[in-house]
Design a protein around this motif. Structure first.
Motif, short mmCIF file in Angstrom:
data_model
loop_
_atom_site.label_atom_id
_atom_site.label_comp_id
_atom_site.label_asym_id
_atom_site.label_seq_id
_atom_site.Cartn_x
_atom_site.Cartn_y
_atom_site.Cartn_z
N ALA A 191 9.23 35.58 46.00
CA ALA A 191 8.51 34.99 47.13
C ALA A 191 9.29 33.84 47.73
O ALA A 191 9.42 33.73 48.94
CB ALA A 191 7.12 34.53 46.69
N ILE A 192 9.85 32.97 46.87
CA ILE A 192 10.63 31.84 47.37
C ILE A 192 11.88 32.35 48.08
O ILE A 192 12.25 31.85 49.13
CB ILE A 192 11.00 30.87 46.23
CG1 ILE A 192 9.73 30.13 45.81
CG2 ILE A 192 12.09 29.90 46.64
CD1 ILE A 192 9.91 29.19 44.67
N GLN A 193 12.50 33.37 47.53
CA GLN A 193 13.67 33.93 48.17
C GLN A 193 13.33 34.55 49.52
O GLN A 193 14.08 34.41 50.48
CB GLN A 193 14.33 34.96 47.27
CG GLN A 193 14.97 34.34 46.04
CD GLN A 193 15.46 35.36 45.04
OE1 GLN A 193 15.03 36.51 45.05
NE2 GLN A 193 16.35 34.95 44.17
N ALA A 194 12.19 35.20 49.63
CA ALA A 194 11.76 35.78 50.90
C ALA A 194 11.50 34.69 51.93
O ALA A 194 11.82 34.84 53.10
CB ALA A 194 10.51 36.63 50.70
N ILE A 195 10.94 33.58 51.48
CA ILE A 195 10.63 32.49 52.40
C ILE A 195 11.90 31.75 52.81
O ILE A 195 12.12 31.47 53.98
CB ILE A 195 9.62 31.51 51.77
CG1 ILE A 195 8.25 32.19 51.67
CG2 ILE A 195 9.52 30.22 52.58
CD1 ILE A 195 7.24 31.40 50.86
N ASN A 196 12.74 31.44 51.85
CA ASN A 196 13.88 30.58 52.20
C ASN A 196 15.13 31.34 52.63
O ASN A 196 16.06 30.74 53.13
CB ASN A 196 14.21 29.59 51.06
CG ASN A 196 14.78 30.24 49.83
OD1 ASN A 196 15.50 31.23 49.91
ND2 ASN A 196 14.49 29.68 48.68
N GLY A 197 15.16 32.65 52.43
CA GLY A 197 16.29 33.43 52.88
C GLY A 197 17.50 33.36 51.97
O GLY A 197 18.49 34.02 52.20
N THR A 202 18.20 31.41 42.65
CA THR A 202 16.90 31.41 41.99
C THR A 202 16.07 30.26 42.57
O THR A 202 16.60 29.38 43.23
CB THR A 202 17.05 31.20 40.47
OG1 THR A 202 17.54 29.87 40.24
CG2 THR A 202 17.97 32.23 39.84
N ALA A 203 14.79 30.28 42.28
CA ALA A 203 13.91 29.20 42.75
C ALA A 203 14.38 27.86 42.19
O ALA A 203 14.38 26.84 42.89
CB ALA A 203 12.47 29.48 42.34
N GLU A 204 14.81 27.87 40.94
CA GLU A 204 15.29 26.63 40.31
C GLU A 204 16.57 26.12 40.99
O GLU A 204 16.70 24.92 41.26
CB GLU A 204 15.55 26.85 38.82
CG GLU A 204 15.95 25.59 38.09
CD GLU A 204 16.13 25.81 36.59
OE1 GLU A 204 16.49 24.84 35.92
OE2 GLU A 204 15.91 26.93 36.10
N GLU A 205 17.49 27.02 41.27
CA GLU A 205 18.73 26.62 41.95
C GLU A 205 18.44 26.07 43.34
O GLU A 205 19.03 25.07 43.76
CB GLU A 205 19.68 27.81 42.06
CG GLU A 205 20.28 28.25 40.74
CD GLU A 205 21.01 29.57 40.83
OE1 GLU A 205 21.93 29.78 40.02
OE2 GLU A 205 20.66 30.41 41.69
N PHE A 206 17.51 26.71 44.04
CA PHE A 206 17.14 26.23 45.38
C PHE A 206 16.53 24.84 45.30
O PHE A 206 16.89 23.95 46.08
CB PHE A 206 16.16 27.22 46.02
CG PHE A 206 15.67 26.76 47.36
CD1 PHE A 206 16.49 26.82 48.47
CD2 PHE A 206 14.39 26.25 47.50
CE1 PHE A 206 16.04 26.38 49.71
CE2 PHE A 206 13.93 25.81 48.74
CZ PHE A 206 14.76 25.88 49.84
N THR A 207 15.62 24.63 44.35
CA THR A 207 14.99 23.32 44.17
C THR A 207 16.03 22.27 43.84
O THR A 207 16.01 21.16 44.40
CB THR A 207 13.93 23.38 43.07
OG1 THR A 207 12.97 24.39 43.40
CG2 THR A 207 13.23 22.06 42.89
#
Length: 68
Positions: free
Chosen positions: A2-8, A13-18
């Motif tokens: 879901a996070i990947q779909a939102i942020n592109g 991973t969600a952790e790497e993005f954060t």
């Protein structure tokens, strides 16, 4: 997903993005974001501003849902 779909960022991973967001805008490096840090950080970083703006546009999420 879901996070990947939102942020592109499908390669993060969600952790790497954060972690990326915190590295960019946690100016006092305390591991927490105040509203002021977040606002100032997003305003100063064009890429992050674009990313946050896109995250409010849920059309990417709808596409993922529609495509299964």
């Amino acid at each position: 997903q879901a996070i990947q779909a939102i942020n592109g960022y499908t390669n993060m991973t969600a952790e790497e993005f954060t972690n990326m967001v915190f590295q960019k805008i946690d100016v006092n490096n305390d591991g927490e974001l105040t509203l002021e840090e977040f606002t100032n950080g997003v305003e100063k970083d064009q890429d992050l501003m674009e990313l946050i703006t896109k995250s409010f546009d849920l059309s990417n999420v709808l596409k993922v849902i529609q495509n299964g």
